[in-house]
Design a protein around this motif. Structure first.
Motif, short mmCIF file in Angstrom:
data_model
loop_
_atom_site.label_atom_id
_atom_site.label_comp_id
_atom_site.label_asym_id
_atom_site.label_seq_id
_atom_site.Cartn_x
_atom_site.Cartn_y
_atom_site.Cartn_z
N UNK A 211 -25.63 -17.11 30.74
CA UNK A 211 -26.67 -16.25 31.32
C UNK A 211 -26.40 -14.79 31.05
N UNK A 212 -25.12 -14.38 31.15
CA UNK A 212 -24.77 -12.98 30.88
C UNK A 212 -24.93 -12.67 29.40
N UNK A 213 -24.53 -13.59 28.54
CA UNK A 213 -24.64 -13.38 27.09
C UNK A 213 -26.09 -13.17 26.69
N UNK A 214 -26.97 -14.03 27.21
CA UNK A 214 -28.38 -13.91 26.85
C UNK A 214 -29.04 -12.71 27.51
N UNK A 215 -28.63 -12.41 28.73
CA UNK A 215 -29.22 -11.27 29.43
C UNK A 215 -28.93 -9.96 28.71
N UNK A 216 -27.73 -9.84 28.12
CA UNK A 216 -27.35 -8.61 27.43
C UNK A 216 -27.47 -8.73 25.91
N UNK A 217 -28.17 -9.77 25.46
CA UNK A 217 -28.42 -9.99 24.03
C UNK A 217 -27.14 -9.91 23.19
N UNK A 218 -26.12 -10.63 23.64
CA UNK A 218 -24.84 -10.61 22.94
C UNK A 218 -24.60 -11.90 22.13
N UNK A 219 -25.68 -12.64 21.86
CA UNK A 219 -25.52 -13.90 21.13
C UNK A 219 -24.85 -13.69 19.78
N UNK A 220 -25.28 -12.65 19.06
CA UNK A 220 -24.73 -12.40 17.72
C UNK A 220 -23.25 -12.04 17.79
#
Length: 581
Positions: A211-220
């Motif tokens: 949830x944190x990764x997607x919320x802060x757009x850190x997928x890449x």
């Protein structure tokens, strides 16, 4: 050597299965190696005379029937041996996993501070699976191959001692090769197992924080970090594969062809010189056994990789298994009052880096103590010590005048209930999350606990009531519902000491009012600790401790602290202004 001894000790769990499996393997090898001798008899005693016009059909049928019977026996023995070894291996791994899981449950909390959960999971699942493969495949196949080697050397020695001794000279060559292979393969295997643990750790971390990764757009970014670790694993795996391929196949193939050439030269020269008379059947046996000689050697070489991997996995497993568990005192704590005393307590997670300094206070039965302060001031550390997740570096903590370090951790924790800011729910039902499998907590007691914290709101729109399914972490429930279940859990266990760690920070105002009312009832006669940032929730606490940099900066009631006009008063006024704004 120590690792091998421990593997051997584990194998004794099902020693009869392994012993039977090994005996059956020996029988399978014996029946299989008897086949070429029968073919020799067929060639020399039946085929060769038939070229002169005499064919003994009955004898041919007998030999073929015997050969078929041996082939069937070989298949049966191999099947039964594989079955025995597999049952033994699965039983050993089951026992090993149970033991490891039980061991992990009793490790100190600080162990998990320094090791990612994914790495622990990797050791209990992936590494034990490697050992299962080792017991079933590597041990079984290596034993089979060694039996073949011994049987073939014995047969060659009896048929032709000179050639048998010449073939025996290959043994030092392969021992030398094994030593060299071990030297270069072992570091690769250790690195590969380590990187698999890293991959599991990153996967676990990513899933937990999705949830944190997607919320802060850190997928890449996260994908790049994972790819770097995965790429490093791939590089080392490729290097190991190249080493294993060269050693396992290319080297053995060259030696095999060279040996066949020597066989032809030896028998050809002897035949031409007239010093060696050999029948076609006997020549077939020599060629067959010489070819078979390199199959077990190649098998041992190919299984060497499993052995290397198993030894590395075993080292990681036994390293976890040998991690010291918490030493438990036998004395049980029995509380009659629920008084808590911190006597000049100091504590450090890391040596000499104290997060608590000379903390002293006393809480009497039924009192409510609130801990407030900025992040990092030491509030949660006090709770960790109270639960004996850690023990003080200096000073002592007393429960009803009994030092917590003098009684068992379980008996200390049995007297306490806790509600966390972010409650953890397990997969199951609402009822199972309240009772946590405790047989003393009946369904009626579960219902009563839920009703005490506002069960009408919790169970509305839930057709199955307390049997409503709960997924992992209670993801389908609201934060307020999860918190209510956590409150009900604490109340159902009826603790002498109740700890609320930011328990109302994630709850809306209406739900908070309901919980505050419920708590005013259940706190009767129970010592309660509250860690709170919202100072409006602790105005009626009997004692408020203001923490600052690991020390008690101020203490008193809400009114007395406001009159003091210190840190507490400043925090309270700041929050009041923010609330009005």
């Amino acid at each position: 050597m120590k690792t091998i001894k421990m593997l051997w000790s584990y194998s004794m769990i099902k020693k009869w299965h392994f012993l039977i499996g090994m005996v059956l393997l020996v029988l399978a090898v014996a029946t299989d190696l008897a086949g070429p001798l029968i073919i020799r008899r067929v060639i020399d005693d039946i085929i060769a005379p038939s070229l002169k016009g005499t064919l003994d059909v009955n004898l041919l049928i007998q030999f073929l029937g015997l050969f078929l019977g041996l082939a069937v026996l070989t298949a049966i023995f191999r099947y039964l041996s594989f079955l025995a070894l597999t049952i033994g291996a699965n039983t050993v791994i089951r026992s090993m996993r149970d033991e490891l899981y039980d061991h992990v449950q009793h490790l100190p909390i600080h162990f998990f501070d320094n090791l990612a959960a994914g790495k622990v999971v990797s050791r209990i699942t992936n590494d034990t699976e490697q050992l299962r493969i080792f017991y079933v495949i590597a041990v079984g196949q290596m034993l089979t191959n060694f039996c073949y080697l011994i049987g073939i050397y014995v047969a060659l020695g009896r048929l032709n001692p000179v050639y048998g001794l010449a073939a025996l000279a290959l043994v030092p060559v392969f021992i030398f090769w094994a030593v060299i292979y071990q030297k270069y393969a072992a570091p690769y295997n250790k690195k590969i197992r380590h990187l698999i643990g890293e991959v599991n750790g990153k996967l676990n971390e990513s899933i937990q924080g999705m949830s944190i990764i997607q919320a802060f757009q850190q997928e890449t970014t996260i994908e790049k970090e994972f790819d770097e670790t995965n790429e490093e694993w791939f590089d080392y795996s490729q290097k190991f594969t190249m080493l294993d391929s060269i050693a396992s196949y290319s080297f053995v193939e060259v030696i095999k062809n060279f040996s066949l050439l020597l066989l032809v030269l030896y028998f050809g020269r002897g035949y031409l010189a007239g010093s060696l008379v050999v029948s076609v059947g006997l020549l077939y046996v020599f060629v067959d056994y010489t070819t078979r000689l390199f199959q077990p050697i190649q098998g041992i070489v190919s299984q060497w990789a499993y052995l290397q991997t198993a030894l590395v996995s075993a080292e990681r497993i036994f390293e976890l298994r040998e991690t010291p568990m918490e030493v438990e005192e036998k004395k049980e704590l029995i509380l009659t009052k629920g008084e808590v005393t911190f006597d000049h307590v100091s504590f450090a997670y890391e040596e000499e880096k104290y997060v608590l300094n000379d903390i002293s206070f006393t809480t009497k039965q039924g009192e409510t103590v609130a801990l407030v302060g900025h992040t990092g001031s030491g509030k949660s550390s006090i709770m960790n010590l109270l639960f004996r997740f850690y023990d003080p570096a200096k000073g002592a903590i007393y429960l009803d005048s009994v030092a917590t370090t003098s009684v068992s951790r379980k008996s200390v924790r049995k007297q306490m209930g806790i509600v966390l800011q972010d409650p953890y729910l397990f997969k199951g039902t609402i009822a199972s999350n309240v009772s946590l499998g405790n047989k003393e907590i009946t369904r009626e007691r579960v219902r009563q606990a839920i009703e005490a914290v506002g069960g009408d709101i919790l169970l509305q729109n839930m057709p199955q009531g307390i049997d409503e399914p709960v997924v992992d972490k209670g993801a389908t429930l609201s934060s307020g519902q999860r918190q209510l279940i956590s409150f009900a859990r604490a109340l159902a266990f009826d603790p002498a000491i109740l700890i609320l760690d930011e328990a109302t920070s994630n709850i809306d105002t209406e739900t908070e009012e309901m919980i505050q009312h419920a708590m005013s009832v259940v706190k009767e006669g129970r010592t309660t600790f509250i860690i709170a940032h919202r100072l409006s929730t602790i105005q009626y606490a009997d004692q408020i401790l203001v923490m600052d940099k690991g020390m008690i900066a101020e203490r008193g009631t809400h009114e007395s602290l406001l009159k003091l006009n210190g840190q507490y008063a400043q925090m309270y006024r700041t929050q009041a202004k923010q609330k009005k704004a």
